[in-house]
Scaffold this motif. Structure first.
Motif, PDB file in Angstrom:
ATOM      1  N   MET A  33       0.649  -1.311  -0.259  1.00  0.00           N
ATOM      2  CA  MET A  33      -0.189  -0.203  -0.150  1.00  0.00           C
ATOM      3  C   MET A  33       0.830   1.320   0.198  1.00  0.00           C
ATOM      4  SD  MET A  33      -3.089   1.059   2.445  1.00  0.00           S
ATOM      5  CE  MET A  33      -2.098   1.871   3.974  1.00  0.00           C
ATOM      6  N   LEU A  34       2.018   1.307   0.700  1.00  0.00           N
ATOM      7  CA  LEU A  34       2.763   2.410   1.047  1.00  0.00           C
ATOM      8  C   LEU A  34       3.353   2.575  -0.282  1.00  0.00           C
ATOM      9  CD1 LEU A  34       3.876   4.489   2.764  1.00  0.00           C
ATOM     10  CD2 LEU A  34       5.524   2.884   3.377  1.00  0.00           C
ATOM     11  N   ALA A  36       1.176   4.291  -2.859  1.00  0.00           N
ATOM     12  CA  ALA A  36       0.986   5.792  -2.503  1.00  0.00           C
ATOM     13  C   ALA A  36       2.253   6.543  -3.013  1.00  0.00           C
ATOM     14  CB  ALA A  36       0.708   5.846  -0.928  1.00  0.00           C
ATOM     15  N   PHE A  85       2.268   6.888  -6.728  1.00  0.00           N
ATOM     16  CA  PHE A  85       1.074   8.069  -6.862  1.00  0.00           C
ATOM     17  C   PHE A  85       1.394   9.407  -6.878  1.00  0.00           C
ATOM     18  CE2 PHE A  85      -2.942   9.909  -5.615  1.00  0.00           C
ATOM     19  CZ  PHE A  85      -3.489  10.067  -6.829  1.00  0.00           C
ATOM     20  N   VAL A  86       2.083   9.578  -5.714  1.00  0.00           N
ATOM     21  CA  VAL A  86       2.306  10.906  -5.259  1.00  0.00           C
ATOM     22  C   VAL A  86       3.497  11.333  -6.327  1.00  0.00           C
ATOM     23  CG1 VAL A  86       3.451  12.422  -3.214  1.00  0.00           C
ATOM     24  CG2 VAL A  86       1.447  10.943  -2.979  1.00  0.00           C
ATOM     25  N   VAL A 138      10.165  12.187  -1.973  1.00  0.00           N
ATOM     26  CA  VAL A 138       9.420  11.303  -2.085  1.00  0.00           C
ATOM     27  C   VAL A 138      10.411  10.112  -2.734  1.00  0.00           C
ATOM     28  CG1 VAL A 138       7.519  10.293  -3.762  1.00  0.00           C
ATOM     29  CG2 VAL A 138       7.280  12.371  -2.521  1.00  0.00           C
ATOM     30  N   MET A 197      11.824   8.290   0.326  1.00  0.00           N
ATOM     31  CA  MET A 197      10.970   7.433   0.789  1.00  0.00           C
ATOM     32  C   MET A 197      11.130   6.071  -0.128  1.00  0.00           C
ATOM     33  SD  MET A 197       8.032   9.907   2.013  1.00  0.00           S
ATOM     34  CE  MET A 197       7.127   8.425   2.711  1.00  0.00           C
TER      35      MET A 197
END
Lengths: 122, 89
Positions: free
Chosen positions: B1-2, B5, B8-9, B50, B53
């Protein structure tokens, strides 16, 4: 799992705020209205992304890192300074306003009063 | 899930950078172009974070801090040049 949900929500909120700021920069009618969108929305979005990054570092490394707080503090201090000085540039260069800007008769007075003073040399 | 995300960002930030680039080319006057450049560096800070991450290293914060400081200084220098015709008097 809880950390992942928190990080994802913060990231998506931040990304959407940044997208809205950039969309406003592209779509709004004149320079003074365009100044609003990135300086507020984008700063808030970047703050949200930095919060997500902080939680992520806590999840991976196990400590709370201060670097992100430093970047957030720096941006919160500098974004209004840049916005103010850019508004002064637009005013000085007589950038056109939209027709329905209110109190347009005050522009002349303000331009005389806000003119950068020359150094006293004479 | 992370992972979803984060990707997507990243896509959202790339779209935002393209919108800023359009304004940078389109901008009717110089003040608009400086504003677009200012927004572009803020967006690229977010993109670098991002990416950090995505690759799970805390190495990119220094680059982000560096871009933040240099971007602020360059925006103020451009604006000062337009305002006074000189940067340091």
């Amino acid at each position: 799992m809880v950390f992942e949900i928190i990080i994802s929500v913060l990231l998506i909120i931040g990304g959407l705020f940044i997208l809205i700021g950039s969309l406003g920069l592209l779509r709004l009618p004149d320079f003074y209205t365009r100044l609003h969108a990135p300086t507020k929305a984008t700063t808030l979005g970047l703050g949200s992304v930095l919060l997500a990054s902080m939680v992520f570092t806590y999840k991976i490394e196990g400590y709370i890192s201060v670097n992100e707080l430093l970047i957030t503090l720096f941006l919160v201090i500098t974004a209004p300074v840049v916005a103010h000085i850019l508004a002064k540039v637009g005013f000085h260069h007589q950038v056109k306003m939209t027709a329905n800007t209110r109190n347009q008769e005050l522009v002349k007075v303000a331009r005389v009063r806000g003119k950068p003073q020359n150094k006293i040399e004479e | 899930m992370l992972n979803i995300a984060v990707i997507f960002v990243g896509v959202i930030l790339c779209i935002a950078l393209i919108l800023n680039l359009i304004r940078l080319f389109l901008g009717p006057n110089t003040a608009d172009r400086i504003l677009a450049l200012d927004t572009m560096y803020i967006n690229s800070i977010a993109l670098i974070l991002v990416y950090g991450m995505h690759s799970e290293t805390p190495l990119y914060f220094e680059a982000a801090l560096l871009i933040a400081m240099l971007g602020f200084v360059s925006s103020v220098a451009f604006s000062k040049y337009l305002l006074r015709g000189d940067i340091i008097e």
